[in-house]
Scaffold this motif. Structure first.
Motif, PDB file in Angstrom:
ATOM      1  N   VAL A   1       4.769   6.275   3.325  1.00  0.00           N
ATOM      2  CA  VAL A   1       3.510   5.518   3.377  1.00  0.00           C
ATOM      3  C   VAL A   1       3.778   4.163   4.025  1.00  0.00           C
ATOM      4  N   PRO A   2       2.759   3.600   4.695  1.00  0.00           N
ATOM      5  CA  PRO A   2       2.995   2.324   5.380  1.00  0.00           C
ATOM      6  C   PRO A   2       2.960   1.146   4.406  1.00  0.00           C
ATOM      7  N   ILE A   3       3.841   0.188   4.578  1.00  0.00           N
ATOM      8  CA  ILE A   3       3.726  -1.069   3.830  1.00  0.00           C
ATOM      9  C   ILE A   3       3.851  -2.253   4.785  1.00  0.00           C
TER      10      ILE A   3
ATOM     11  N   TYR B   1       6.518  -7.646   8.800  1.00  0.00           N
ATOM     12  CA  TYR B   1       7.052  -6.322   9.115  1.00  0.00           C
ATOM     13  C   TYR B   1       6.069  -5.264   8.628  1.00  0.00           C
ATOM     14  N   GLU B   2       5.885  -4.219   9.424  1.00  0.00           N
ATOM     15  CA  GLU B   2       5.162  -3.040   8.941  1.00  0.00           C
ATOM     16  C   GLU B   2       6.116  -1.868   9.079  1.00  0.00           C
ATOM     17  N   ARG B   3       6.342  -1.143   7.976  1.00  0.00           N
ATOM     18  CA  ARG B   3       7.285  -0.026   7.997  1.00  0.00           C
ATOM     19  C   ARG B   3       6.749   1.122   7.156  1.00  0.00           C
ATOM     20  N   MET B   4       7.255   2.330   7.439  1.00  0.00           N
ATOM     21  CA  MET B   4       6.934   3.496   6.623  1.00  0.00           C
ATOM     22  C   MET B   4       8.045   3.645   5.572  1.00  0.00           C
ATOM     23  N   VAL B   5       7.663   3.816   4.314  1.00  0.00           N
ATOM     24  CA  VAL B   5       8.700   3.991   3.273  1.00  0.00           C
ATOM     25  C   VAL B   5       8.350   5.175   2.369  1.00  0.00           C
ATOM     26  N   GLU B   6       9.379   5.803   1.844  1.00  0.00           N
ATOM     27  CA  GLU B   6       9.197   6.753   0.750  1.00  0.00           C
ATOM     28  C   GLU B   6       8.876   5.938  -0.500  1.00  0.00           C
ATOM     29  N   PRO B   7       8.008   6.443  -1.389  1.00  0.00           N
ATOM     30  CA  PRO B   7       7.687   5.667  -2.595  1.00  0.00           C
ATOM     31  C   PRO B   7       8.933   5.298  -3.421  1.00  0.00           C
ATOM     32  N   ARG B   8       9.968   6.129  -3.385  1.00  0.00           N
ATOM     33  CA  ARG B   8      11.134   5.837  -4.220  1.00  0.00           C
ATOM     34  C   ARG B   8      12.095   4.815  -3.596  1.00  0.00           C
ATOM     35  N   ARG B   9      11.783   4.328  -2.391  1.00  0.00           N
ATOM     36  CA  ARG B   9      12.675   3.381  -1.722  1.00  0.00           C
ATOM     37  C   ARG B   9      12.777   2.088  -2.529  1.00  0.00           C
ATOM     38  N   LEU B  10      13.990   1.707  -2.924  1.00  0.00           N
ATOM     39  CA  LEU B  10      14.149   0.431  -3.628  1.00  0.00           C
ATOM     40  C   LEU B  10      13.949  -0.716  -2.637  1.00  0.00           C
TER      41      LEU B  10
ATOM     42  N   ILE C   1       7.447  -0.227  -2.095  1.00  0.00           N
ATOM     43  CA  ILE C   1       5.992  -0.011  -2.059  1.00  0.00           C
ATOM     44  C   ILE C   1       5.263  -0.991  -2.989  1.00  0.00           C
ATOM     45  N   GLN C   2       5.957  -1.444  -4.048  1.00  0.00           N
ATOM     46  CA  GLN C   2       5.340  -2.432  -4.943  1.00  0.00           C
ATOM     47  C   GLN C   2       5.254  -3.800  -4.291  1.00  0.00           C
ATOM     48  N   ALA C   3       6.027  -3.997  -3.224  1.00  0.00           N
ATOM     49  CA  ALA C   3       6.015  -5.294  -2.548  1.00  0.00           C
ATOM     50  C   ALA C   3       5.031  -5.318  -1.382  1.00  0.00           C
ATOM     51  N   ASP C   4       4.212  -4.250  -1.278  1.00  0.00           N
ATOM     52  CA  ASP C   4       3.221  -4.201  -0.195  1.00  0.00           C
ATOM     53  C   ASP C   4       2.367  -5.469  -0.245  1.00  0.00           C
ATOM     54  N   ASN C   5       2.203  -6.115   0.895  1.00  0.00           N
ATOM     55  CA  ASN C   5       1.401  -7.354   1.028  1.00  0.00           C
ATOM     56  C   ASN C   5       2.022  -8.573   0.350  1.00  0.00           C
ATOM     57  N   ALA C   6       3.288  -8.499  -0.020  1.00  0.00           N
ATOM     58  CA  ALA C   6       3.911  -9.653  -0.680  1.00  0.00           C
ATOM     59  C   ALA C   6       4.656 -10.515   0.337  1.00  0.00           C
ATOM     60  N   GLU C   7       4.966 -11.714  -0.120  1.00  0.00           N
ATOM     61  CA  GLU C   7       5.731 -12.684   0.667  1.00  0.00           C
ATOM     62  C   GLU C   7       7.129 -12.725   0.034  1.00  0.00           C
ATOM     63  N   LEU C   8       8.153 -12.369   0.801  1.00  0.00           N
ATOM     64  CA  LEU C   8       9.507 -12.304   0.240  1.00  0.00           C
ATOM     65  C   LEU C   8      10.394 -13.376   0.871  1.00  0.00           C
ATOM     66  N   THR C   9      11.321 -13.893   0.079  1.00  0.00           N
ATOM     67  CA  THR C   9      12.346 -14.781   0.625  1.00  0.00           C
ATOM     68  C   THR C   9      13.704 -14.239   0.224  1.00  0.00           C
TER      69      THR C   9
END
Ligand SMILES: Cc1cc2nc3c(=O)[nH]c(=O)nc-3n(C[C@H](O)[C@H](O)[C@H](O)COP(=O)(O)OP(=O)(O)OC[C@H]3O[C@@H](n4cnc5c(N)ncnc54)[C@H](O)[C@@H]3O)c2cc1C
Ligand code: FES
Ligand code: FES
Lengths: 291, 161
Positions: free
Chosen positions: B5-7, B16-25, B68-76
């Motif tokens: 799924v895209p995140i 970044y926009e990437r495709m990830v498996e839901p289980r991806r840490l 996938i839980q970090a979709d739309n988040a701002e990471l540092t």
């Protein structure tokens, strides 16, 4: 290690969550903060078909005081509980307890609902729920219902939550005037799960204890209230001899395990020492004078 | 295999926009999908702190969060603090006080301390040690890390007051 394969749905209402949980064709598991579930997935101790992420349900994030009850939404994070002025005013024992839960990075994601539903016997918030006579509101399954904390924790990592049910909130009745509290915990290292923890609430009127509550964690299959010791305190003052008798009663009623962290005897010893400290603090906090 | 799924995430200011498996840490996503290998992986169950990053300003364990839980988040991540030519003030203090040896724990230490100092710069040594207790270091014995954090806190406090 890495988690097994699963599908993932992020829901935004309680109804959406319970609808997915009710569909028995697929094994769905709730994810709140993920701070207990992800370690289990990484170890492959859990293998759900669908994860239902409830972190987007705004209704589960409220913390309100109304009609002498404080109601805490299941998605309230440990860090929010620890910094809440409502909690600090009415339940400073929780504010203290939260400082013992894991580390900042874990408190930033872990939730009260997740901690109660995970039901680790050494966890702080299940012990708080018992101490503070919490009522747990559950949705889904056979319809909304309320579970008293004393009926909720059934054994290590086992609760009364049934398939299809979602914990929605936790209600705590306010404490009477002249209440004092105490909380003590020993762990190997700051932030580790408790080897032993004790908390108490005492209400003192005219120098006498009118209400006593003691809860322990880390020393039995579930957190526990110490009913025998509580009865010994009611109607009494607190002095050295009585304190010793109460501590010994508690030590004889718990069933601590020996594991890699500590022996059963050491845990029993700790409970005695910590109970004495906690009761002295609670008695003094309630205005009692220790003889 | 489950479908990807895209995140969308923003990491250190870059989208970044990437495709990830839901289980991806999230930790694997950062290291393997985005090539940001400054974030280290030790235990993968929340105990060692090496993988600590910031999500919307809060320190978190990236091994205990799904991408996938970090979709739309701002990471540092540590790459967002400073670079070899221009260390940020906290990194500079770590260098001055010899607060690292092998460096494995360092990125997690820096991210944890970044969150700590964003909340409070008047820390006692006990509070510093308590704040670092979720980050394991097998080399330094911690003393030099505590020294670096104390000094960085003092500097940050002096600057902000
Ligand atoms: C290194 C480390 C140290 C820790 N130390 C401590 C400690 O000292 N003390 C302590 O108390 N905890 C500790 N924890 C655990 C932490 O407090 C977790 O946050 C907590 O146990 C689970 O909360 P969560 O929101 O992360 O739940 P999750 O991990 O998302 O879920 C846990 C379980 O509860 C279920 N669940 C979650 N929410 C609901 C709901 N609303 N309704 C129904 N079921 C639900 C999930 O399906 C899952 O089975 C530690 C964790 C780590 C990784
Ligand atoms: S790798 Fe995440 S805490 Fe150890
Ligand atoms: S510097 Fe080597 S683990 Fe900390």
């Amino acid at each position: 290690m890495k988690p097994p394969i699963f599908d993932y749905v992020k829901v935004s209402t309680v109804e959406e969550a319970t609808a997915i949980l009710a569909d028995s064709s697929k094994e769905a598991v709730v994810i709140a903060g993920g701070q207990s579930l992800l370690p289990m997935l990484n170890f492959r101790l859990a293998a759900p078909e669908i994860l239902v992420d409830i972190s987007g349900i705004e209704a589960l994030k409220s913390l309100i005081e109304r009609d002498n009850v404080v109601t805490i939404g299941a998605m309230t994070r440990h860090v929010d509980l620890g910094s809440s002025p409502i909690i600090a005013r009415h339940f400073p024992v929780i504010t203290k307890a939260v400082t013992h839960i894991a580390h900042l990075a874990i408190r930033n994601r872990g939730t009260i609902g997740g901690s109660l539903c995970h039901a680790d016997p050494a966890a702080e918030l299940p012990m708080m729920a018992l101490l503070l006579n919490a009522e747990l509101m559950v949705a889904g399954g056979k319809g909304p219902r309320t579970i008293a904390a004393k009926d909720f924790f059934q054994s290590a990592l086992e609760t009364d939550i049934q398939e299809g049910e979602l914990l929605v909130s936790v209600s705590l009745p306010l404490l009477p005037p002249n209440t004092g509290w105490g909380f003590e915990e020993v762990s190997r290292k700051s932030g580790d799960f408790a080897l032993a923890a004790v908390s108490a609430i005492l209400v003192v009127n005219d120098g006498e204890i009118s209400e006593a509550r003691i809860a322990v964690a880390g020393v039995d299959e579930t957190p526990r209230r110490m009913n025998g010791a509580e009865a010994m305190l009611r109607g009494k003052m607190l002095d050295d001899d009585h304190l010793t008798a109460v501590c010994e009663t508690i030590q004889s009623e718990i069933n601590p395990e020996t594991d890699l962290q500590a022996s059963s005897n050491y845990r029993r010893h700790l409970i005695g020492v910590l109970t004495a400290r906690v009761l002295k603090d609670a008695f003094a906090g309630a205005g009692g004078i220790f003889e | 295999m489950t479908r990807k799924v895209p995140i969308n995430v923003r990491v250190n200011g870059t989208k970044y926009e990437r495709m990830v498996e839901p289980r991806r840490l999230l930790s694997d996503f950062l290291r393997e999908d985005l090539g940001l290998t400054g974030t280290h992986m030790g235990c993968e169950h929340g105990v060692c702190g090496a993988c600590t990053i910031l999500l919307d300003g809060d320190s978190i364990r990236s091994c205990l969060c799904l991408a996938i839980q970090a979709d739309n988040a701002e990471l540092t991540t540590v790459e967002g603090l400073g670079d070899i030519e221009a260390l940020n003030p906290l990194q500079q203090k770590f260098r001055e006080h010899h607060a690292l040896q092998c460096g494995f724990c360092t990125s997690g230490m820096l991210m944890t301390v970044t969150d700590m100092l964003s909340k409070n710069t008047s820390l006692t040594d006990e509070e510093i040690r308590e704040g670092l207790s979720g980050n394991l270091c097998r080399c330094t014995g911690y003393q030099h890390i505590v020294d670096a954090v104390r000094d960085a806190a003092k500097q940050a406090g002096d600057v902000s007051s």
